[in-house]
Design an enzyme around this catalytic site. Structure first.
Site, short mmCIF file in Angstrom:
data_model
loop_
_atom_site.label_atom_id
_atom_site.label_comp_id
_atom_site.label_asym_id
_atom_site.label_seq_id
_atom_site.Cartn_x
_atom_site.Cartn_y
_atom_site.Cartn_z
N TYR A 66 0.82 -1.30 -0.15
CA TYR A 66 -0.01 0.16 0.04
C TYR A 66 0.78 1.17 0.09
O TYR A 66 1.43 1.62 1.06
CB TYR A 66 -0.85 0.00 1.20
CG TYR A 66 -1.92 -1.09 1.48
CD1 TYR A 66 -2.31 -2.00 0.28
CD2 TYR A 66 -2.37 -1.73 2.48
CE1 TYR A 66 -3.21 -3.12 0.48
CE2 TYR A 66 -2.98 -2.64 2.70
CZ TYR A 66 -3.42 -3.17 1.59
OH TYR A 66 -4.38 -4.56 1.87
N HIS A 153 0.38 -12.34 1.41
CA HIS A 153 -0.26 -11.52 0.59
C HIS A 153 -0.29 -11.60 -0.68
O HIS A 153 0.47 -11.83 -1.58
CB HIS A 153 0.24 -9.97 0.62
CG HIS A 153 -0.69 -8.61 0.28
ND1 HIS A 153 0.03 -7.51 0.30
CD2 HIS A 153 -1.92 -8.78 0.07
CE1 HIS A 153 -1.22 -6.68 -0.17
NE2 HIS A 153 -2.52 -7.47 -0.20
#
Length: 334
Positions: A66, A153
């Protein structure tokens, strides 16, 4: 569904994994702090974590992906003055950040949806060394002494590498007491279900696959999680926005694309049935996953303090069992 509703009340703390962690019904996913879609002004982003805290949120989730680390850095600033033992912190492994030797002044990461200078670049790495490197880097960016939960992830194209490298490394970190719990975070349920069966993870984060409009995870992931004693965090409950408003707008999006007319009509039917009960679509979207006994928390993103406060309150309205029953009878939820 009465037994499902009686499993836990909305304001109760729920076990999160097998390491003694607990979370509330709503967590804060901080991708927006990494300038998701657009830059956040310096007058906006510093207010987000305090607003979440004031609203009672004690679970924060981030990732190196992010904003090329910016989300972790800003979250760390927001958490700096808060008591470390009173919140749960998760981040992710699988993408290592390296300096970008090709960076030129003005280059950004917007092609990956983040409006940040591309001075770093991602490198997929699900090896043991990659996990350890990622954890150390995340600790530095967050400015904390420990991370509670680590997720592998998005290993969609790296399943074997994750099974052979990342998960054994996370199991080692958990056994050493470095982390409390570990798992995987993905936008699909099938691979998460396999990970539940093939590893000793104790938490999974499933995005967009157990919502008012997509209940696919109920067929594979949730039964597997219940059988193995695995906690589930549900993210993206608004399915890219179509469930985020009382009525779907003409340009509503579903799973990052324009919502088909039939899907918009389905949401309108849900809204029509809920209206006489004084309940809105966003309230249903947040509370629907929480009815399942394996779901510990719903992780909501937000762009501003105002949005965070609004999101945290979506679980406050009590949804009558009769409304859930009416939605079931209309074949709008399973």
């Amino acid at each position: 569904m009465a037994t499902m509703d009686s499993v836990h009340t909305l304001d109760a703390a729920r076990p999160y994994g097998r390491g003694g962690l607990t979370v509330g019904p709503v967590g804060y996913g901080v991708a927006a702090l990494g300038n998701l879609y657009a830059a956040r002004d310096d007058s906006v982003w510093p207010q987000c974590v305090p607003a979440a805290w004031d609203a009672g949120i004690r679970y924060f989730d981030t990732a190196p992906h992010y904003g090329l680390g910016l989300s972790e850095e800003r979250l760390g600033i927001g958490l700096r003055e808060l008591p470390r033992d009173e919140y749960v912190l998760s981040t992710k492994v699988g993408r290592v950040l390296d300096p970008n030797p090709d960076y030129r002044d003005g280059d950004t990461d917007i092609e990956n949806l983040f409006a940040v200078p591309s001075t770093r670049r991602r490198r997929f790495d699900y090896s043991r060394d990659g996990v350890l490197r990622s954890v150390e880097d995340s600790l530095d960016r967050l400015g904390v002494d420990r991370i509670d939960v680590l997720f592998v992830h998005d290993p969609d194209d790296h399943e074997r590498e994750a099974l052979e490298g990342a998960f054994p490394a996370l199991d080692e970190l958990r056994s050493q007491g470095v982390i409390r719990s570990y798992g995987a975070g993905m936008n699909q349920s099938a691979m998460l279900s396999r990970f539940i069966r093939e590893t000793d993870l104790d938490i999974v984060m499933c995005a967009a696959r157990y919502t008012l409009l997509d209940q696919g995870a109920a067929l594979d992931l949730l039964p597997a999680a219940a059988e193995r004693g695995v906690s589930v965090a549900v993210a993206a409950v608004f399915n890219s926005g179509i469930l985020a408003t009382d009525r779907p707008p003409a340009d509503a999006r579903f799973d990052y694309a324009a919502a088909p007319d039939g899907l918009r009509a389905r949401v309108e039917r849900i809204a029509d049935i809920a209206a006489p009960y004084g309940v809105t679509v966003p309230q249903l979207a947040v509370q629907f996953p929480l009815r399942h006994p394996t779901v510990a928390t719903v992780v909501l993103g937000a762009e501003s303090a105002t949005q965070i406060t609004r999101n945290a309150a979506l679980g406050d309205v009590v949804v009558p069992p009769e409304l859930w029953q009416e939605l079931e009878e209309a074949a709008l939820i399973s």
